[in-house]
Design an enzyme around this catalytic site. Structure first.
Site, PDB file in Angstrom:
ATOM      1  N   LYS A  77      25.234  31.235  40.694  1.00 21.64           N
ATOM      2  CA  LYS A  77      25.923  30.668  41.524  1.00 21.64           C
ATOM      3  C   LYS A  77      25.966  29.277  40.761  1.00 21.64           C
ATOM      4  O   LYS A  77      24.696  28.757  40.391  1.00 21.64           O
ATOM      5  CB  LYS A  77      25.341  31.368  42.950  1.00 21.64           C
ATOM      6  N   SER A 152      27.140  31.467  51.737  1.00 22.26           N
ATOM      7  CA  SER A 152      28.027  31.217  50.199  1.00 22.26           C
ATOM      8  C   SER A 152      28.322  31.616  49.358  1.00 22.26           C
ATOM      9  O   SER A 152      28.806  30.964  48.549  1.00 22.26           O
ATOM     10  CB  SER A 152      27.241  29.674  50.317  1.00 22.26           C
ATOM     11  N   SER A 176      23.494  33.390  52.796  1.00 15.37           N
ATOM     12  CA  SER A 176      24.185  33.273  51.979  1.00 15.37           C
ATOM     13  C   SER A 176      23.993  33.751  50.662  1.00 15.37           C
ATOM     14  O   SER A 176      24.836  34.195  49.995  1.00 15.37           O
ATOM     15  CB  SER A 176      24.037  31.812  51.404  1.00 15.37           C
TER      16      SER A 176
END
Lengths: 481, 467
Positions: A77, A152, A176
């Site tokens: 990420k 996310s 997330s």
């Protein structure tokens, strides 16, 4: 080259000489190049990935010591720092930020010969649950590209789900990791707070967030957790786990375990398909010898409000450093004094970040803190008490990861309050610091449903065993991409 | 009645590293922006890493100022935008949600006056701003982050001071105390800074910020009282405001900034868990706590019969008291104290001179012994001391090189005495009735021996010769 294998299968095949790291990584990169135009999981691809895989193969060939990952391709990420590479948080504010250091999790994975195939998309600064708030455009759900992949850590989930890597690291502040795992049909795990070092994870709400692995199987998650966890002198909030091995005894089963079904998470507003999947999971668990019972956690109804108040406050502070003075993007200072300069340069933040920064400036401010921020902290502490209370009676708790099915891109972007409520089943683990995991459970009209199991503080090992037990009951179709 | 309260910022200069990273606490000799790392620059993803030694040193200060010390301490974020703050918040401590800073209420005696300490907190120092350009139009501000993250202790007092003199006495006591605790070197530039609040009878409270040294603090307070009294005498109301100390013009100036209106949105720093300072640590710190200045002074007076005034001077400066404690024996203590306070203090009166000095405790011990046994006069000892500080040579070597040894040979002395008696018939006559004149004659003998005549023997022989 079959890319549709788990991390442990990959390691076996490389060890056995069935495949080479170079072949696998290069096929992975080819697949990314071929399909990522449709999915937009990746913000950057590592140009040296294949070369790095070749080096791992060489070590294997020469009989040198090889790390436990054997060149396994992992995506990261874009809020986790890798030395000398761009780490943007999917924001224009950090468009040119090149991290001068490795996050602790990155150092650990490098030591074990993992290969980072690229940095993946996310909601800007991890604020969002659809990946639509990325400044570089949304990622798409590989099960149906009209739909959001969740967020996310949307890029992480998409890349694992679409076989663009074997595993990924996401971060979970209020769901997330688990939310996109649920929407994309991967495993997503949020460890006990402090189990994995946050050093090098760009903070959004530092008091509740954790880095979490996203994988195809629960075993893969346990394998990665063994590598990632442990005390870190660079992160004072890490906890000593006594060198637990999360993978050994993973097949212990859940016979005789007590499981509480959280009533507040299957009530009003839940999608009927999600509800029936949950009921199905409960009966499967009972079939495995678990004892399931309803449990009520009263504070859940205030948890999302508390969550947004706390995260906005911390975000307002954590993101204050982005003043473009020490790093950031090109913007000359001439003609500005400090305050006018920072207000000008900070307009590069996207709308969701700005919304939360405004909230974060307001809720803890003098005269309002008592009504909002301090009250939110009270809810947090009361919720934690209730959760701890529930775990005196139950070994695990269960609830669907997200009470609704994935929705279309653009469908809810203009309705922030509706989006907030999608978090209701996930924020509890963050607020209470307890571990939870989402595993792929069902597909409804071509869209995934994830099931969430929760355990008490530091009970990560049992949680993974329970998740593994439930996982064995699941058979799902392959992703249609 | 005039009321003055102080907020003293003291850098823990005796630490190795900064408060939250391993960069050097001593930032002073580094090139601009070279004593920095991702942590103290607040780069994305970095986390503070608490320096345990800093907590202990701060706690030591709290204990020495008789403050309450909580079992658990916490850190808070003070949120505001300023270019010297790498994170745009400062990690500091706060007592509004319970006593969680390193020190709670305490007190210290300044003469007969009790000064109450409100609290003591540990926090990070910001960077340093450097202004370039002459006019406000072309002025740019540069930032040097070498200092950012250095451990700073804030000592807040109640408004218990009534005049600048008390402030000065307090600052003297405090500097000596900090130095004695081995936590800070108050003489380092920028190591001690202060804010003050001042109000006179019937007037509002005025805060003075940005006072860069203790020396200026007294001046600033003095200036501010005078300014307020002058306004008051003309019936002009004293505005409640924040003023800045202009250290070039030595005046306070009203701040145009809206600092008072800033809302710092304090909240708990989640990246640093609560820190337990249990009984054991407090106990250990108590044991490790250096002897206090007042206890040293008492010891010097009672054990060695050193005069009160000398003992006070000696004990209040750690450099000299350490030297004294390392060099004296029970028998020569008084003489060592004497050498330090009358001769040495003049020779090493600045930090640079102290650092350059080659003097060892053994030198002082030798000097005192030789003086006491009459082998060296005080004058010769002073000359030798000068040379020791410069070169660090052995005392015996210096004595022979500089020919400082006493003339204690009876015959040699007698010859000189007789010579003086013949040269000064008038004085000899007077000496018979006036003992003062005997001293005059001793002086003459000393002149002839370049101060090396054994004073005791000289006196005995002289008196004999005079009958």
């Amino acid at each position: 080259m079959n890319l549709k294998i788990s991390a442990l299968e990959y390691i076996d095949q490389v060890k056995n000489g069935q495949i080479s790291a170079e072949e696998f990584v290069s096929a992975t990169i080819d697949r990314i190049k071929k399909i990522d135009g449709k999915l937009h999981a990746f913000l950057q691809i590592n140009p040296d990935a294949v070369e790095q895989a070749r080096k791992v193969d060489k070590k294997i060939k020469l009989g040198e010591k090889v790390g436990a990952c054997f060149g396994m391709p992992i995506s990261i990420k874009d809020n986790i720092c890798i030395k000398n590479s761009k780490t943007t948080c999917a924001s224009k504010m950090l468009e040119n930020f090149i991290a001068p250091y490795d996050a602790t999790v990155i150092s650990k994975l490098k030591q074990q010969d993992a290969i980072f195939v690229g940095k993946v998309n996310m909601d800007e600064f991890a604020m969002g649950l659809t990946t639509e708030f990325s400044a570089y455009g949304p990622s798409k759900n590989p099960w149906n590209t009209d739909y959001v992949p969740g967020g996310s850590s949307g890029g992480s989930a998409v890349s694992v789900s679409a076989f663009e890597c074997v595993a990924s690291l996401g971060s979970d502040t209020g769901g997330s990791v688990r939310n996109p795992a649920s929407f994309c049909s991967t495993v997503g795990y949020k460890p006990t707070y402090g189990l994995i070092s946050r050093y090098g994870l760009i903070s959004y709400a530092n008091s509740i967030e954790q880095i979490g692995p996203m994988t195809r199987t629960v075993k893969d998650t346990a394998f990665l957790l063994n590598i990632l966890c442990g005390l870190d002198t660079n992160d004072n909030t890490t906890i000593d786990n006594g060198n637990q091995d999360y993978l050994s005894e993973i097949d212990s089963g859940i016979e005789g375990k007590k499981i509480g079904i959280i009533q507040e998470m299957i009530g009003e507003g839940i999608d009927s398909q999600v509800l029936s999947a949950t009921k199905d999971a409960i009966s499967k668990l009972e079939g495995l010898g678990a004892i399931c019972d309803n449990v009520s956690i009263d504070m859940v109804k205030y948890s999302v409000a508390s969550y947004y108040t706390i995260t906005a406050t911390e975000a307002g502070s954590n993101l204050a450093r982005y003043d473009n003075i020490r790093y950031g993007y090109e913007f000359p200072v001439e003609g500005y004094e400090f305050n006018s300069y920072i207000s000008k340069v900070r307009s590069k933040f996207g709308p969701e970040v700005i919304r939360r920064m405004i909230l974060g400036g307001f809720v803890p401010s003098a005269g309002h803190a008592g009504k909002y921020f301090l009250k939110a902290l009270k809810v947090k502490s009361k919720l934690t008490k209730e959760v701890n209370q529930a775990f005196k009676k139950y070994d695990f708790l269960i609830a669907p990861t997200v009470p609704v099915l994935p929705f279309k891109i653009g469908e809810k972007i203009n309705d922030p309050v509706a989006l907030f409520l999608v978090d209701i089943n996930t924020v509890m683990s963050n607020l209470s610091g307890t571990p939870s995991i989402s595993i792929p459970y069902a597909i409804s009209n071509g869209l995934p449903i994830g099931m969430q199991l929760l355990a008490k503080h530091r009970d990560d090992k049992s949680l993974l065993q329970a998740a593994r037990a439930l996982e064995t009951t699941v058979q799902l179709p392959e992703v249609p991409i | 009645m005039t009321k003055i309260g102080l907020e003293i910022h003291c850098q823990l200069t005796k630490l190795e590293s900064k408060l939250f990273c391993s960069c050097k606490a001593n930032y002073r000799e580094h090139e601009i922006n070279s004593n920095i790392c991702p942590v103290c620059m607040g780069l994305p993803g970095t986390l503070p890493r608490i320096n345990q030694k800093a907590i202990e040193k701060a706690t030591l200060i709290a204990m020495a100022l008789n403050c309450s010390t909580p079992d658990k301490i916490a850190f808070f974020r003070k949120n505001y935008f300023y270019p010297d703050l790498p994170k745009n918040f400062q990690i500091t401590q706060l007592n509004i949600y319970g006593d969680t800073s390193v020190g709670g209420s305490g007190m210290i005696m300044v003469g007969d006056k009790q000064i109450r300490i409100t609290r003591i907190q540990l926090e990070e120092d910001p960077g340093r701003l450097i202004y370039e350009g002459s006019s406000s139009k072309n002025q740019t501000t540069l930032v040097d982050y070498n200092r950012a993250g250095v451990a700073l202790v804030e000592i807040v007092t109640e408004p218990d001071f009534e005049n600048p003199k008390q402030v000065r006495e307090f600052l003297n006591i405090l500097s000596d105390l900090l130095e004695n605790l081995n936590v800070a070197d108050p003489s380092l530039e920028g190591a001690m800074r202060a804010d003050a609040n001042v109000s006179i009878e019937g007037g509002n409270k005025v805060e003075i910020k940005n006072i860069g040294s203790f020396h200026d603090l007294e001046k600033a307070v003095h200036f501010e009282i005078t300014r307020q009294e002058s306004l008051h005498s003309r019936d002009i109301p004293i505005a409640q405001e924040t003023r800045h100390w202009d250290d070039k013009r030595k005046i306070t100036i009203s701040s145009r900034s809206k600092e008072e209106e800033l809302d710092y949105r304090y909240f708990l720093e989640g990246d640093i868990p609560w820190i337990t300072i249990g009984k054991e640590i407090h106990q250990r710190l108590k044991l490790e706590m250096p002897e206090s200045i007042s206890s040293k002074k008492e010891r010097y007076v009672s054990s060695y019969n050193i005069p009160e005034q000398v003992a006070m001077v000696l004990s209040s400066d750690k450099f000299y008291s350490d030297l004294f404690d390392k060099s004296h024996t029970k028998n020569n203590a008084k003489e060592v104290a004497n050498i330090i306070t009358t001769d040495l203090m003049g020779l090493v009166d600045t930090r640079e001179k102290r650092e350059r000095s080659k003097l060892l405790p053994s030198h002082l011990n030798d000097l005192a012994d030789l003086i006491q046994s009459g082998k060296l006069t005080r004058t010769s000892a002073k000359n030798a001391l000068y040379e020791i500080v410069k070169s660090g040579k052995e005392l015996s070597q210096i004595i022979s090189e500089m020919d400082l040894g006493n003339v204690s040979d009876k015959n040699q002395l007698l010859t000189i005495i007789k010579q003086v008696i013949s040269e000064e018939p008038q004085a000899v006559e007077q000496a018979k009735s006036n003992p003062q004149t005997v001293n005059f004659l001793v002086g003459k003998i000393m002149q002839k021996t370049k101060g090396k005549a054994d004073p005791k023997l000289t006196l005995v022989l002289l008196k004999k010769e005079l009958g």
